[in-house]
Design a protein around this motif. Structure first.
Motif: not given
Length: 508
Positions: A208-209, A221-222, A244-245, A257-259
């Motif tokens: 997630v950006a 965005t994700a 690809d976010a 970010f990671d989850i």
């Protein structure tokens, strides 16, 4: 009558899909639609499902990244910088836009706006450049990370937090080689902050950006991690994570970010033939950023180990000719005079196969591994020389800081009429297989103008400005003459491995 409202066709497509869902439900097919999300499946509430059952399904399964975003978004900031063109305007435009990693289609996405008129239309004496980037806090006392190309040349830096508060910031240190910078906001010790992830993500992991694309702060965005270890030619230590976010201009310096809410990378560049996001973005890995930022916080600069060799990858042909079983390692073109490698006995033609017992994949892998070590470190180099394996002990030096060297030589520059183009040259008569005419490129500065125009080791410069050249002094004289005539570029005839071509090389 035609409906020209933006989004009309989008609504039409959505309506068509709704019709499709209704038709399939009438036919009695599938009551559950699996929507890929970070925690599994999301249930679609259909007419025959009870409201209680639908609510229970919704409570058990997250519909997206909302919880993650709520956790990390307060730590992400918008970065606004002001720069005066009178100080370094030409450097600004070339460093930040035209010469992004390899020029278009690679873009460093730092949004800039310039104005050369006062509000009343009167010309200003100085052009004020305003840029918008992104960043994120890494400590509650106001330390934040962004890109070097966001704050480089900045006259002032201002950050805006997620709650709309604005603060002045100062630049603590920058590292152009990894395009990272550390800034500091004073006067508060309770900023929301995030941490770097300790482990590299896997290809396929969610990402997630969050950032400030086109000045639209707080944009989320994700996507997924698309690849690792990308080399896009932006510097000697390229090792980007590809995601690809969707990210665009203004996302520079923002986190990915990671989850779990940890930072896996710093958004730095995109591949963009059109200038906008096409789903190919590049991030500085968290492991690299964490080490660089720690050193910037401690010393304000980054020091790196220096071996002092010009190297090239081992090709299939080189491996075959040397009897190597694997196409791996870094072949030494030339050790620099007085360098740690030269002092340790490294020779031209040696192939470095391992550093401290760790195999070397290629020339860039060697550069990264050496740079990660501290100056003064003693290392073991495994080399292959004339078919025999040897081990040499090398005490690393400190990689010369280009900016410091430039500053130290600034007073002498007016007396030097020879432009710096970033090439190491040798007479073709001294290099076997080069044809005996012209000068051979034996080394290329990855940050020089020659590298940006495609010069590579092994190229042969036949003439410069229409005059034949036989050694480095001929090239210097031709460049100086062109510069004295007021020319901004000089035409070189260059022989590559398979063709002869002309290159107009800037000499400003």
């Amino acid at each position: 009558m035609t409906n020209d409202k933006p989004g009309h066709h989008l609504y039409a497509r959505i309506f068509s899909r709704r019709r499709l869902v209704l038709l399939t439900s009438v036919a009695g097919i599938a009551a559950i639609v699996a929507l890929g999300g970070p925690t599994g499946y999301t249930h679609l509430s259909l007419p025959w499902m009870s409201s209680a059952r639908a609510a229970d399904a919704q409570s058990q399964h997250s519909a997206g990244f909302a919880d993650l975003v709520a956790k990390v978004k307060p730590a992400v900031i918008s970065v606004r910088v002001e720069m005066d063109e009178t100080s370094d305007a030409s450097d600004l435009s070339s460093d930040k836009e035209e010469n992004s990693p390899s020029g278009p289609p690679f873009e460093k996405f730092f949004q800039q706006h310039g104005s050369d008129e006062a509000p009343g239309g009167m010309p200003q004496r100085h052009e004020l450049i305003i840029g918008a980037g992104s960043g994120f806090f890494i400590s509650p006392d106001g330390y934040a990370v962004t890109n070097d190309h966001v704050v480089d040349h900045a006259r002032s830096v201002q950050v805006t937090t997620d709650d709309g508060a604005t603060y002045k910031a100062k630049v603590i240190g920058t590292d152009p080689k990894t395009d990272l910078a550390l800034i500091k906001v004073d006067g508060k010790s309770s900023f929301a902050y995030v941490n770097f992830e300790d482990h590299a993500p896997r290809v396929g992991d969610w990402v997630v950006a969050v950032g400030n694309p086109f000045g639209l702060g707080g944009t989320v965005t994700a996507g997924i991690v698309s690849a690792q270890g990308r080399d896009i030619g932006s510097g000697p230590y390229d090792n980007y994570i590809q995601i690809d976010a969707p990210i665009n201009k203004g996302n520079s310096g923002g986190p990915a970010f990671d989850i779990n809410g940890n930072v896996i990378g710093v958004n730095t560049a995109i591949y963009s033939p059109s200038g906008g996001s096409i789903g190919i973005g590049f991030d500085v890995p968290a492991q690299t950023a964490k080490a660089v930022i720690a050193e910037l916080k401690d010393k304000g600069v980054v020091t790196r180990g220096w071996l002092g060799v010009q190297v090239q990858p081992v090709t299939t042909g080189i491996a075959d000719s040397l009897g190597m079983k694997k196409v791996e390692g870094a072949m030494v073109d030339e050790p620099q005079n007085g360098s740690p490698a030269a002092k340790a006995g490294v020779h031209s033609g040696d192939v470095v196969t391992a550093l401290n017992g760790t195999p070397i994949k290629d020339s860039r892998d060697l550069s990264r591994k050496v740079a990660a070590l501290a100056p003064g470190s003693s290392v073991k180099l495994d080399i292959l020389r004339n078919g025999e394996s040897k081990t040499l002990t090398v005490t690393l030096g400190e990689l010369p800081n280009r900016k410091q060297a430039d500053a130290g030589n600034r007073e002498a520059r007016p007396d030097s009429r020879s432009p710096h183009i970033g090439l190491r040259l040798a007479p073709a008569t001294e290099v076997a297989g080069s044809g005996g005419k012209g000068v051979v490129v034996t080394g290329v500065d990855p940050e020089g103008s020659a590298a940006e125009h495609g010069f590579q080791s092994g190229d042969v410069i036949v003439d410069v400005g229409g005059k034949a050249v036989g050694d480095a002094s001929d090239v210097r004289n031709a460049l100086s003459e062109a510069k004295s005539q007021g020319k901004h570029a000089v035409l070189m005839r260059v022989k590559t491995a398979d063709t002869m071509k002309f290159v107009a090389l800037p000499i400003g």
